[in-house]
Enzyme design. Structure first.
Site, PDB file in Angstrom:
ATOM      1  N   PRO A   2       0.687  -1.162   0.109  1.00  0.00           N
ATOM      2  CA  PRO A   2       0.114   0.106   0.051  1.00  0.00           C
ATOM      3  C   PRO A   2       0.932   1.312  -0.081  1.00  0.00           C
ATOM      4  CG  PRO A   2      -0.710  -1.540   1.713  1.00  0.00           C
ATOM      5  CD  PRO A   2       0.329  -2.134   1.133  1.00  0.00           C
ATOM      6  N   GLU A   3       0.519   2.177  -0.664  1.00  0.00           N
ATOM      7  CA  GLU A   3       1.116   3.405  -0.866  1.00  0.00           C
ATOM      8  C   GLU A   3       0.362   4.477  -0.169  1.00  0.00           C
ATOM      9  OE1 GLU A   3       2.787   4.088  -4.930  1.00  0.00           O
ATOM     10  OE2 GLU A   3       2.932   2.083  -5.007  1.00  0.00           O
ATOM     11  N   LYS A  53       3.890   6.119   4.507  1.00  0.00           N
ATOM     12  CA  LYS A  53       3.167   4.534   4.552  1.00  0.00           C
ATOM     13  C   LYS A  53       2.872   4.046   5.966  1.00  0.00           C
ATOM     14  CE  LYS A  53       5.452   3.694   0.032  1.00  0.00           C
ATOM     15  NZ  LYS A  53       6.188   2.680  -0.521  1.00  0.00           N
ATOM     16  N   ARG A 263      12.713  -3.049  -7.958  1.00  0.00           N
ATOM     17  CA  ARG A 263      11.277  -3.253  -8.095  1.00  0.00           C
ATOM     18  C   ARG A 263      10.907  -3.091  -9.381  1.00  0.00           C
ATOM     19  NH1 ARG A 263       8.323  -1.471  -3.372  1.00  0.00           N
ATOM     20  NH2 ARG A 263       6.829  -2.300  -4.448  1.00  0.00           N
TER      21      ARG A 263
END
Length: 276
Positions: A2-3, A53, A263
């Site tokens: 989640p950002e 976050k 990533r």
């Protein structure tokens, strides 16, 4: 993971369900807080706060619960005691008279005295929160033009929480795309107009994602999708993220994918030509 937009939306749900309501019961399943009943018993949640976050649950006992969802953590809010159908591991539950808040699968959880919470190692190194009212494009522009950022690849910089807190993998790809800059370029390669556009889009795309619960592609470029889940939704809510090999919505060039800072990252080679 989640950002920032997802964490802020979760915080708002928690705030509505918990803030200023007496804690009537709780489940402290995670080992790091298993002996923390004194912080919850006969107290209430006084405030919920986002830091990028991370989520801070301030308690009237003078303690603050720090939680970071990492890759798999998720909060659920339900009517009091209604179980959540999930295979995830429960880490924490807080029950008021009317609602229950359940935290599943998160691994980074700790309890701090509120007066000491700023000493948390993660919070100490955070940059400005991308969705905070005090964070604007002028601030982002100044940071981009600063010495600490000027020679860093944008692909790396836009995952660094010390640069701007709350940015993550999909926001990185989307912000760089809408700004027309290549992930391999560095802030020093950008002229003033490009740096200004990037700064503005850092705020704009993050706010758009927050308003739309994770959609960054403008409505005119995506088909009408009634259900906000499933394959069709996932393939049409982004401009480039997770769209490798598919035509760019703007120029029809196939979107490319590579790995940067361990990533996946996506970009359009036509809309985002390398500057150096």
């Amino acid at each position: 993971m989640p950002e920032g937009p997802e964490i802020r939306l979760a915080a708002e749900k928690l705030e509505q369900a918990l803030q200023h309501h007496a804690i009537e019961a709780f489940d402290l399943s995670h080992p790091s807080i298993s002996d923390a009943a004194h912080a919850f018993q006969d107290h209430e949640v006084s405030a919920i706060e986002c830091r990028g976050k991370a989520l801070l649950t301030h308690l009237s006992s003078g303690y603050t619960l720090y939680s970071h969802n990492q890759l798999y953590g998720v909060w659920h809010v339900t009517p009091r005691g209604k179980p959540v159908r999930t295979n995830r591991n429960l880490r924490l539950a807080i029950h008021t008279r009317e609602h229950s808040a359940w935290l599943y699968s998160a691994t980074d959880i700790s309890l701090w005295k509120t007066k000491d919470i700023e000493q948390h190692p993660f919070l100490q190194r955070l940059g400005p929160d991308v969705l905070a009212p005090s964070t604007d494009a002028d601030l982002i522009y100044a940071i981009l033009r600063g010495k600490t950022c000027s020679n860093r690849q944008l692909a790396s910089l836009y995952l660094d929480q010390g640069f701007v807190a709350g940015l993550g993998n999909y926001l990185r790809s989307e912000i760089l795309f809408f700004s027309g800059v290549n992930p391999s370029d560095k802030p020093r390669h950008l002229d003033d107009a490009q740096a200004s556009l990037l700064a503005n889009n850092t705020i704009k795309i993050s706010q758009r994602s927050y308003r739309t619960s994770g959609v960054t592609l403008p409505k005119k470029y995506r088909p009408a999708i009634r259900k906000k889940s499933g394959r069709a939704y996932e393939q049409n809510r982004f401009a480039v993220f997770a769209r490798a090999g598919k035509p760019c919505h703007f120029c029809k060039t196939p979107v490319e994918k590579s790995v940067a800072t361990s990533r996946r990252i996506y970009w359009c080679p036509t809309c985002q030509p390398r500057l150096a």
